[in-house]
Design a protein around this motif. Sequence first.
Motif, PDB file in Angstrom:
ATOM      1  N   GLU A  86       7.028 -14.404  29.669  1.00  0.00           N
ATOM      2  CA  GLU A  86       6.461 -15.747  29.634  1.00  0.00           C
ATOM      3  C   GLU A  86       7.018 -16.671  28.548  1.00  0.00           C
ATOM      4  OE1 GLU A  86       4.846 -16.433  32.132  1.00  0.00           O
ATOM      5  OE2 GLU A  86       3.610 -14.759  32.752  1.00  0.00           O
ATOM      6  N   ARG A  87       7.589 -16.135  27.469  1.00  0.00           N
ATOM      7  CA  ARG A  87       7.971 -16.989  26.334  1.00  0.00           C
ATOM      8  C   ARG A  87       9.314 -16.590  25.748  1.00  0.00           C
ATOM      9  NH1 ARG A  87       4.874 -15.746  22.185  1.00  0.00           N
ATOM     10  NH2 ARG A  87       4.007 -13.872  23.087  1.00  0.00           N
ATOM     11  N   LEU A  90      10.909 -29.440  27.739  1.00  0.00           N
ATOM     12  CA  LEU A  90       9.766 -28.815  28.408  1.00  0.00           C
ATOM     13  C   LEU A  90       8.713 -28.470  27.365  1.00  0.00           C
ATOM     14  CD1 LEU A  90      11.409 -26.399  31.009  1.00  0.00           C
ATOM     15  CD2 LEU A  90      10.367 -28.620  31.417  1.00  0.00           C
ATOM     16  N   LYS A 111       6.434 -26.097  27.362  1.00  0.00           N
ATOM     17  CA  LYS A 111       6.154 -24.669  27.208  1.00  0.00           C
ATOM     18  C   LYS A 111       7.461 -23.887  27.282  1.00  0.00           C
ATOM     19  CE  LYS A 111       1.691 -24.724  29.565  1.00  0.00           C
ATOM     20  NZ  LYS A 111       0.940 -24.155  30.679  1.00  0.00           N
ATOM     21  N   ILE A 156       9.968 -20.813  28.436  1.00  0.00           N
ATOM     22  CA  ILE A 156      10.222 -20.185  29.739  1.00  0.00           C
ATOM     23  C   ILE A 156      10.546 -18.720  29.507  1.00  0.00           C
ATOM     24  CG2 ILE A 156      11.897 -20.076  31.625  1.00  0.00           C
ATOM     25  CD1 ILE A 156      12.005 -23.016  31.659  1.00  0.00           C
ATOM     26  N   THR A 206       9.506 -16.757  35.187  1.00  0.00           N
ATOM     27  CA  THR A 206       9.882 -18.034  35.798  1.00  0.00           C
ATOM     28  C   THR A 206      11.306 -17.960  36.343  1.00  0.00           C
ATOM     29  OG1 THR A 206       8.430 -19.196  34.266  1.00  0.00           O
ATOM     30  CG2 THR A 206      10.072 -20.503  35.401  1.00  0.00           C
ATOM     31  N   TYR A 256       5.499 -21.224  36.332  1.00  0.00           N
ATOM     32  CA  TYR A 256       5.612 -21.845  35.018  1.00  0.00           C
ATOM     33  C   TYR A 256       4.244 -22.191  34.439  1.00  0.00           C
ATOM     34  CZ  TYR A 256       6.879 -25.322  31.498  1.00  0.00           C
ATOM     35  OH  TYR A 256       7.006 -26.028  30.332  1.00  0.00           O
ATOM     36  N   ARG A 270       1.048 -18.444  34.577  1.00  0.00           N
ATOM     37  CA  ARG A 270       1.269 -17.447  33.520  1.00  0.00           C
ATOM     38  C   ARG A 270       0.271 -16.296  33.562  1.00  0.00           C
ATOM     39  NH1 ARG A 270       5.122 -19.397  29.599  1.00  0.00           N
ATOM     40  NH2 ARG A 270       5.631 -21.523  30.136  1.00  0.00           N
TER      41      ARG A 270
END
Length: 143
Positions: free
Chosen positions: A40-41, A48, A50, A52, A56, A115, A118
């Motif tokens: 997720e991160r 953006l 947040k 990616i 995603t 995206y 999550r």
Amino acid sequence: MEKPRPIDRNMFSRMGEGLPVGSDARSVRRRVEALEHLLERLFVVPGLPKPIGADTLLGLLPVGGSFVGAAFGAYMVWEARNLGMSKAQMARMMGNVGVDWLLGLIPLVGIIPDYFFRSNTRNLRIIRRHLDRHHPESVTIDG
């Protein structure tokens, strides 16, 4: 919003370093947190809000990417089972994975829910809540 950082060329070679293989609560917490970070991160894209992750990016693969993402999500649920979490908590986690999987099956548009939804972050929150309540010794302080 996180500031963009340059991509570290050695990031992927170091990802597995130091991950514990034990079945104790602290080891499970570190593995699940590392998996959530990967999915997720993983990196920040300028512009953006947040970061990616691989989940995603897997959405770019038609159908197969959704299945691979669901397999990673199921692994988190399996780790939760090994912690002795309740069936209700695991059902909620599987529901999160299932919704993410179904939305990811939509060609091209499936990337957008991946995206924003999550599911792995949601599942990590459920696991952390359980660990904080039943295994407080597993809490780590990020430095």
